[in-house]
Design an enzyme around this catalytic site. Sequence first.
Site, PDB file in Angstrom:
ATOM      1  N   SER A   1       0.838  -1.202   0.000  1.00 11.43           N
ATOM      2  CA  SER A   1       0.000   0.000   0.000  1.00 11.43           C
ATOM      3  C   SER A   1       0.869   1.247   0.000  1.00 11.43           C
ATOM      4  O   SER A   1       2.070   1.194   0.300  1.00 11.43           O
ATOM      5  CB  SER A   1      -0.889  -0.004   1.248  1.00 11.43           C
ATOM      6  OG  SER A   1      -1.540   1.230   1.437  1.00 11.43           O
TER       7      SER A   1
ATOM      8  N   TYR B   1      -2.503  -0.055  10.434  1.00 12.31           N
ATOM      9  CA  TYR B   1      -2.571  -0.456   9.029  1.00 12.31           C
ATOM     10  C   TYR B   1      -1.326   0.001   8.273  1.00 12.31           C
ATOM     11  O   TYR B   1      -0.761  -0.743   7.463  1.00 12.31           O
ATOM     12  CB  TYR B   1      -3.829   0.135   8.384  1.00 12.31           C
ATOM     13  CG  TYR B   1      -4.076  -0.342   6.973  1.00 12.31           C
ATOM     14  CD1 TYR B   1      -4.404  -1.667   6.718  1.00 12.31           C
ATOM     15  CD2 TYR B   1      -3.989   0.542   5.898  1.00 12.31           C
ATOM     16  CE1 TYR B   1      -4.642  -2.106   5.423  1.00 12.31           C
ATOM     17  CE2 TYR B   1      -4.229   0.114   4.606  1.00 12.31           C
ATOM     18  CZ  TYR B   1      -4.557  -1.212   4.373  1.00 12.31           C
ATOM     19  OH  TYR B   1      -4.782  -1.644   3.082  1.00 12.31           O
TER      20      TYR B   1
END
Length: 283
Positions: free
Chosen positions: A166, A179
């Site tokens: 990501s 995250y």
Amino acid sequence: MNQNIWNTDLSGRVVAITGAGGVICSHFARVVAGAGARVALLDRNRERSMAFAQSIREEGGIAEAFVCDVLNKQQCEEVAERVKETLGECDILINGAGGNHPDATTDKEYFDVSDIDSDTKSFFDLTEEGIRGVLDLNFLGTLIPTQAFAKQMIGRVGCSILNISSMNAYSPLTKIPAYSGAKAAISNFTMWLAVYFSKVGIRVNAIAPGFFSTRQNAKLLWNEDGSPTERTQKILQATPMRRLGDCEELDGSLLFLLDCNASSFITGIVLPVDGGFSAYSGV
């Protein structure tokens, strides 16, 4: 079935995809099926994965759905054996399972001393369970399926693993520390695995998507009236191409990294597909 405009031939290859009930990974399943692969869709949600597998079969592809919790090692190993019995030995694993949790997310980007005694969820209110859940789902949820499926790849030609990292891995986004940390771990783990498996014929790479609108992040990106949220407006301002990505714009990177002819000497990379987000300093 997605038309294979990239001329990537995965005929006879078996591709296992975790998180295949989600928007992006169900799309990946259709893309690799369109390239001729036999696809195993793995997800905790039986109904969604079965529906996607059925739609692929209706379009002429080969696909089977399997219920799989990526944090359950025994179940992952059992599913790996069922995939082998049903479709053949796994050639390619796409580790797509992941996500965030509200208990690991702050309400505000910046801390204010008044947050301590207010209803605002600050860093100090993040729960151990929420943080651990996010770290486990993303990191262990990549490691455990790899342990189960990579055994079938050892010493065979053209096998590879593709992880999903990501933008958080390059620079942490506000509000989501767990995250961000988990995806940074995925990028690091990708490089570690690439070195570790380099002598037995398994390539390991990752894609780092920028911002794509999915079911998982819809409430974060869009207001109820369909207008972009304040956070989406900030994302667009930080993306040189000034828009969100479409899932189809991941197809070329996906197929390139899975194609053992096109990328046979590529292992250990994390490829950003982000409209320039990771390159933009903001000034």
